[in-house]
Structures are given as C-alpha cells and as structure tokens.
Design a protein around this motif. Structure first.
Motif: not given
Length: 209
Positions: A16-20, A68-80, A112-117
């Motif tokens: 997995v690749h992460a981007m932010h 502060l005020n911020q827009y901050s998307p976070f991505y996980l990619w399964h295919d680069p 990367f882990e799943e949680g109860p929710a």
C-alpha cells in the motif's frame, strides 16, 4: 543470512502507498466552503481506479484542539498507477486550480489494520507523528511500532489504522480512522466529511513485507 519469510502467492497483494497534503487556510476563512466542496466533490472518487480509500479530513480553528483551519485529505493506494493517474492526469488539478500546488507527502506503508468499527463509515481521524532519533536502529523501532499498531487498531471505535514512514526524514506516522470522535491522545484530529473507498478490499492487511 536469514531467509525472508515465505509468501503465499495466492494471497499476495501489492504494498500500500500513502499520500497526504495539507492546505492551511486563513483564520477567518469560511469553512463552510470546504464542507460544501467535500459534499459535492467527494463522491467523484468513489470509483477511482487504484484508490483504496481517501479520507476527506478537515480541521477547524477551535475545534478538537486545532489552532488553524485546514483541508487535509489522506489517501491509501492499492495500485500506484492510480496515484500517478490522480496526480498527473487531472484529479489533482482541481486542488492546484483552487488553492495552488501544495507539497504532497508520500510514505511507504508499513502496516494496515482493520478495527472493530471497520464496517461503519468513519467520522473522524487522528494522526500521530514521530521522528526516529539518529541513535536508534530503524528495524527495532519499526518492529515495535507495527506490533503497537495491531494493538491500537483493536480499540473500540477504530475503523482502521495505517502506519507509514518517510525514510528521507525518518518520519513515522500513525493515521487512524474512527467511527466517532478521535481520542485526545491523537495530537492532530480531523473531522471526516466523506470517505471514498473503491478499493478498500484490495488494501493489503497487516505488515507489508
């Protein structure tokens, strides 16, 4: 030299690749503009190829301890390839047109882990960042951090959690999605207005190596 652990080729998935990226806005900015943007544009990535998940994070001054005020998307990619398509073929153009070109942080995902929710829709996210001291052996710290992520993801209300690292600055980040409010132990907390999860099932679980 020890042999690497064996891999079941039938179960193997791409790492997995992460981007932010973070778009910090003026203190008097009308954050309803951002909330409306998330509502209207968020679903556009609900079927984006290569995307595991995108969390549309928002911080507001005076909310959840934010200064502060911020827009901050976070991505996980399964295919680069999907990440490249987003950045170079048009998806990222809307950000550049509206806010200028922000620095895009990119990390190697350690686990990367799943949680109860996991079956619910996340409403909040928390981020914890640690810089590895020069004196430590990275492998020892990472092994301990991956084990800690497994335990952390078992907490009530956790949807999922990712542990990522940038070896250039040895920045270790834990990003957690929550079904309810993010706990105070997360130094940075976001409200999540939308989550696109077209390839959630394709994200490789557990340790990534």
């Amino acid at each position: 030299m020890p042999r690497p652990p064996s891999v079941d080729l039938d179960d193997r998935r791409s790492p997995v690749h992460a981007m932010h990226y973070e778009i910090t806005l003026p203190a008097d900015y009308d954050m309803q503009i951002i909330h409306r943007r998330v509502r209207e544009r968020g679903p556009l990535l609900d079927e984006f190829p290569g995307l595991g998940l995108k969390a549309y994070g928002v911080r507001e001054r005076g909310v959840d301890g934010s200064a502060l005020n911020q827009y901050s998307p976070f991505y996980l990619w399964h295919d680069p390839a999907g990440m490249h398509s987003f950045l170079w073929d048009g998806g990222f153009r809307g950000i550049v047109d509206d806010f200028g070109r922000p620095p895009v942080q990119h990390w190697t995902v350690l686990a990367f882990e799943e949680g109860p929710a996991f079956g619910t829709t996340p409403r909040a996210a928390g981020k914890r960042t640690e810089i590895l001291p020069r004196e430590v052996l990275p492998g020892e710290v990472i092994t301990s951090a991956v084990a800690g992520l497994t335990e952390h993801a078992r907490r009530a209300g956790a949807h999922s959690a990712a542990l990522v690292i940038d070896p250039r600055g040895w920045e270790l980040v834990r990003y957690t999605l929550w079904a309810g409010d993010a706990p105070d132990e997360d130094p940075v907390r976001y409200r999540i207005g939308h989550v696109s999860m077209p390839g959630l099932a394709k994200l490789r679980r557990g340790r990534q190596w």
